[in-house]
Design an enzyme around this catalytic site. Structure first.
Site, PDB file in Angstrom:
ATOM      1  N   TYR A   1      -8.792  19.324   5.498  1.00 39.26           N
ATOM      2  CA  TYR A   1      -7.786  19.858   6.415  1.00 39.26           C
ATOM      3  C   TYR A   1      -6.750  20.719   5.704  1.00 39.26           C
ATOM      4  CZ  TYR A   1      -9.500  16.953  10.216  1.00 39.26           C
ATOM      5  OH  TYR A   1     -10.292  16.394  11.190  1.00 39.26           O
TER       6      TYR A   1
ATOM      7  N   ASN B   1     -15.917   6.689   6.943  1.00 42.44           N
ATOM      8  CA  ASN B   1     -15.096   7.891   7.110  1.00 42.44           C
ATOM      9  C   ASN B   1     -13.765   7.756   6.370  1.00 42.44           C
ATOM     10  OD1 ASN B   1     -14.419  10.471   8.593  1.00 42.44           O
ATOM     11  ND2 ASN B   1     -12.688   9.172   9.176  1.00 42.44           N
ATOM     12  N   GLU B   2     -13.490   8.719   5.512  1.00 43.02           N
ATOM     13  CA  GLU B   2     -12.200   8.860   4.842  1.00 43.02           C
ATOM     14  C   GLU B   2     -11.717   7.583   4.168  1.00 43.02           C
ATOM     15  OE1 GLU B   2      -9.138  10.859   7.025  1.00 43.02           O
ATOM     16  OE2 GLU B   2     -10.275  12.715   7.067  1.00 43.02           O
TER      17      GLU B   2
ATOM     18  N   GLU C   1     -15.631  17.390   8.634  1.00 43.59           N
ATOM     19  CA  GLU C   1     -14.484  17.594   9.547  1.00 43.59           C
ATOM     20  C   GLU C   1     -13.639  18.747   9.054  1.00 43.59           C
ATOM     21  OE1 GLU C   1     -11.743  14.416  10.533  1.00 43.59           O
ATOM     22  OE2 GLU C   1     -13.394  12.978  10.684  1.00 43.59           O
TER      23      GLU C   1
ATOM     24  N   ARG D   1     -21.524  14.779  15.519  1.00 42.52           N
ATOM     25  CA  ARG D   1     -21.172  13.645  14.674  1.00 42.52           C
ATOM     26  C   ARG D   1     -20.322  12.682  15.494  1.00 42.52           C
ATOM     27  NH1 ARG D   1     -16.531  13.072  10.141  1.00 42.52           N
ATOM     28  NH2 ARG D   1     -16.961  10.870   9.821  1.00 42.52           N
TER      29      ARG D   1
ATOM     30  N   HIS E   1      -2.253  -3.188  20.919  1.00 39.84           N
ATOM     31  CA  HIS E   1      -1.757  -4.140  21.916  1.00 39.84           C
ATOM     32  C   HIS E   1      -0.581  -4.945  21.376  1.00 39.84           C
ATOM     33  CE1 HIS E   1      -6.034  -3.866  23.753  1.00 39.84           C
ATOM     34  NE2 HIS E   1      -5.224  -2.952  24.242  1.00 39.84           N
TER      35      HIS E   1
ATOM     36  N   HIS F   1     -15.746   4.292  11.316  1.00 37.50           N
ATOM     37  CA  HIS F   1     -14.593   5.195  11.435  1.00 37.50           C
ATOM     38  C   HIS F   1     -13.410   4.318  11.859  1.00 37.50           C
ATOM     39  CE1 HIS F   1     -13.505   9.660  12.041  1.00 37.50           C
ATOM     40  NE2 HIS F   1     -12.377   8.993  12.177  1.00 37.50           N
TER      41      HIS F   1
ATOM     42  N   ASP G   1      -7.415   2.187  24.977  1.00 43.53           N
ATOM     43  CA  ASP G   1      -8.119   1.338  25.947  1.00 43.53           C
ATOM     44  C   ASP G   1      -9.075   2.146  26.814  1.00 43.53           C
ATOM     45  OD1 ASP G   1      -6.602  -0.648  24.894  1.00 43.53           O
ATOM     46  OD2 ASP G   1      -5.500  -1.153  26.723  1.00 43.53           O
TER      47      ASP G   1
ATOM     48  N   ASN H   1     -14.526  15.879   4.547  1.00 52.65           N
ATOM     49  CA  ASN H   1     -13.512  16.203   5.562  1.00 52.65           C
ATOM     50  C   ASN H   1     -12.445  17.018   4.841  1.00 52.65           C
ATOM     51  OD1 ASN H   1     -14.920  14.370   7.111  1.00 52.65           O
ATOM     52  ND2 ASN H   1     -13.164  13.062   7.568  1.00 52.65           N
TER      53      ASN H   1
ATOM     54  N   GLN I   1     -11.415   6.698  19.005  1.00 56.46           N
ATOM     55  CA  GLN I   1     -10.599   7.814  19.499  1.00 56.46           C
ATOM     56  C   GLN I   1     -11.065   8.359  20.845  1.00 56.46           C
ATOM     57  OE1 GLN I   1     -10.745   9.685  15.322  1.00 56.46           O
ATOM     58  NE2 GLN I   1      -8.819  10.426  16.113  1.00 56.46           N
TER      59      GLN I   1
HETATM   60  C1  NOJ Z   1      -9.446  12.761  10.000  1.00 56.32           C
HETATM   61  C2  NOJ Z   1      -9.897  11.537  10.722  1.00 56.32           C
HETATM   62  O1  NOJ Z   1     -11.215  11.264  10.343  1.00 56.32           O
HETATM   63  C3  NOJ Z   1      -9.805  11.661  12.234  1.00 56.32           C
HETATM   64  O2  NOJ Z   1      -9.956  10.387  12.771  1.00 56.32           O
HETATM   65  C4  NOJ Z   1      -8.492  12.288  12.630  1.00 56.32           C
HETATM   66  O3  NOJ Z   1      -8.369  12.364  14.012  1.00 56.32           O
HETATM   67  C5  NOJ Z   1      -8.401  13.657  12.005  1.00 56.32           C
HETATM   68  N1  NOJ Z   1      -8.402  13.506  10.574  1.00 56.32           N
HETATM   69  C6  NOJ Z   1      -7.150  14.434  12.406  1.00 56.32           C
HETATM   70  O4  NOJ Z   1      -6.018  13.786  11.969  1.00 56.32           O
END
Ligand code: NOJ
Length: 529
Positions: free
Chosen positions: A326, A183-184, A396, A94, A56, A139, A69, A324, A36
């Site tokens: 949200y 991750n996740e 997160e 992190r 791509h 990740h 990229d 994580n 990212q």
């Molecule tokens: C969790 C993910 O780990 C991360 O890559 C993503 O950008 C965020 N959520 C927000 O969507």
């Protein structure tokens, strides 16, 4: 003596001003991930990842045909990332390692020196600033060769991931003390394969998510055991994985049992094998999956069983809980003829259940992430109830916006409200939350949304060759919280420091104008909300 009415008020508010301090050993950090932010997708001998190939080959799947990229160009601008992290007073940062940047083929036949040096320099620079590196091994950057060999559906991935982990530990375990393997997992297994729109762009909701469940847990445990056996004796450190925790509430009182099943389906499948006393799949899910698979006409469960040895191998492979978080959803049974859609966004065919947003929720840009601050507290309590008094690191939590905007008051409010709930969890519910990670240090490539959705504490100018980073109000606010180790911060912490500095330092009329405009907009939004 505290006056009686103050005490009553405190109890009502559950959090007095004196209680707005975080424990002395609580740590604040911010996170990013390699694909990212890094860019440099083929620089200096890096191999191709499944995301490189996806963006791509499927131009148009991502908003504005964006790719990673160049992204925030952290491959070249990493010193800036360290500088802004230090400026905020972050106690840890992190970040993740791109598997093919270090091992171009995914295997250990060749180690890419430039990639090794990149992460080594980053780690050294963080340590020099007193910032602890918290490193994620995976990740979502799977080397294409491993993807082509079946990726998470191939059981051999546990060994391949272990080999990769060993290389990384041998390079950095002398300096890195906190590790996250994966991750996740739910995004990798459930979300990616049920929807089929993330790399590797395979839609196979029947078997793939569940094969992935098993192999991913074995891969995590393999890395943990390698660390435990070969590295920890010499380089003490702690290791876990970062699970995505969707908090699930019952839509009505009648859905209480279903909500618990939903939590086991979403959190339990990735946590029970590691964190429970007995290990293995959550019994309710194991039963459900077997019965459902047999009803469908299969000969065995689509959720592959663990052998006794595998149960023991995975059990206990975490030194803390990485979470994580949200958002929160409501769960209810599907009505006749209603399709539950995909787990873990709209529902689950296995549970015959629908997930919905809590009514009257506020949102950032992302329509799938309603803002429910109390949900994080409920989730934390549930983890303690399920898995005991384990340390929990929030790996997160963050808020999305759309446009270039430095004065991100909504994000600032989000952090304040979620942190208030974290404090309640620590002080009232006695949950051992040991740290909080804001997503994200900087704006970055938000997967299918490209650069249109921004999570950054710092704005990145994606049209500038240097990808200039500028702190937002939320960065200033969190810096205040960190400095005070408390949510009791002066009002000035909610004001936009960058613009204010510009105005005072340069006497800039433009900056004064923007400040004035900001003030008018804030006033209007308060009057008309
Ligand atoms: C969790 C993910 O780990 C991360 O890559 C993503 O950008 C965020 N959520 C927000 O969507």
């Amino acid at each position: 003596m505290i006056a009686c009415d103050t005490l009553v008020l405190c109890l009502i508010l559950q959090l007095c001003s004196a209680d707005r301090r975080f424990p002395a050993n609580f740590k604040f950090g911010a996170a990013t991930s390699s694909y990212q932010i890094e860019g440099g997708w083929n620089a200096d001998g890096k191999g191709e990842s499944a995301w490189d190939s996806f963006v791509h080959e499927h131009v148009g799947d991502i908003k504005n045909c964006a790719t990673g990229d160049v992204a925030a160009d952290s491959y070249h601008q990493w010193r800036e990332d360290v500088r802004i992290a230090a400026e905020m007073g972050l106690q840890f940062y992190r970040f993740s390692i791109s598997w093919p940047r270090v091992l171009p083929s995914g295997f250990t036949d060749k180690i890419n020196k430039a990639g090794v040096r990149y992460y080594s320099d980053l780690i050294d620079a963080l340590l020099a600033e007193g910032i602890e590196p918290v490193v994620t091994l995976y990740h979502w950057e799977m080397p294409v060769k491993i993807r082509d060999l079946g990726g998470w559906s191939n059981p051999l991935i546990a060994d391949w991931f272990g080999d990769y982990a060993r290389v990384i530990f041998s390079l950095y375990a002398d300096r890195v003390k906190t590790w996250l393997t994966i991750n996740e997992a739910i995004s990798i297994c459930d979300y990616a394969f049920t929807k089929g729109h993330f790399a590797p762009k395979i839609k196979e909701p029947v078997f793939a998510p569940f094969l992935c469940n098993k192999h991913l847990l074995l891969a995590h445990a393999t890395a943990y055991r390698i660390f435990e056996r070969e590295f920890r004796p010499k380089f003490p450190g702690r290791i876990s994985l970062a699970n995505y925790e969707l908090w699930i509430r019952p839509a009505t009182i009648n859905d209480t049992e279903l909500a618990e099943l939903g939590r086991q389906h979403s959190t339990g499948r990735y946590a029970h094998p590691i964190f429970s006393k007995t290990g293995g799949w959550p019994p309710s899910i194991e039963k459900l999956m077997l019965e459902y698979s047999l009803r469908q006409g299969y000969q065995r469960s689509r959720l592959p069983p663990f052998s006794t040895e595998e149960v023991e191998f995975i059990k206990g492979t975490a030194d803390f809980y990485g979470m994580n978080h949200y958002t929160t959803s409501l769960i209810r049974p599907a009505k006749p003829g209603e399709g539950p859609g995909i787990w873990d966004v709209t529902g689950s065919p296995e549970l015959n259940a629908i997930l919905e947003s809590p009514p009257d929720s506020k949102y950032g840009v992302s329509p799938i992430l309603p803002i429910v601050p109390e949900g994080i507290r409920e989730q934390l309590s549930w983890l303690k109830k399920e898995y005991g008094d384990i340390d929990i690191l929030i790996t997160e939590n963050g808020f999305s916006t759309k446009d270039y905007e430095l004065n991100d008051l909504e994000r600032t409010e989000f952090f304040k409200e979620y942190l208030e709930q974290v404090l309640l969890s620590i002080k009232v519910d006695n949950v051992s939350v040991v740290g909080y990670t804001a997503w994200s240090l900087i704006d970055n490539f938000e997967w299918l949304d490209g650069y249109t959705t921004k999570f950054g504490l710092h704005e990145v100018d994606f049209s500038h060759p240097n990808r200039t980073r500028t702190p937002r109000t939320s960065a200033h606010f969190l810096a205040c919280v960190i400095r005070n180790n408390s949510l009791d911060v002066p009002d000035s912490c909610y004001k936009h420091k960058y613009l204010a500095d510009l105005a005072t330092q340069n006497g800039s009329y433009v900056a004064r104008g923007v400040l004035l405009l900001d003030a008018i907009l804030i006033y209007i939004s308060f009057v008309f909300r």
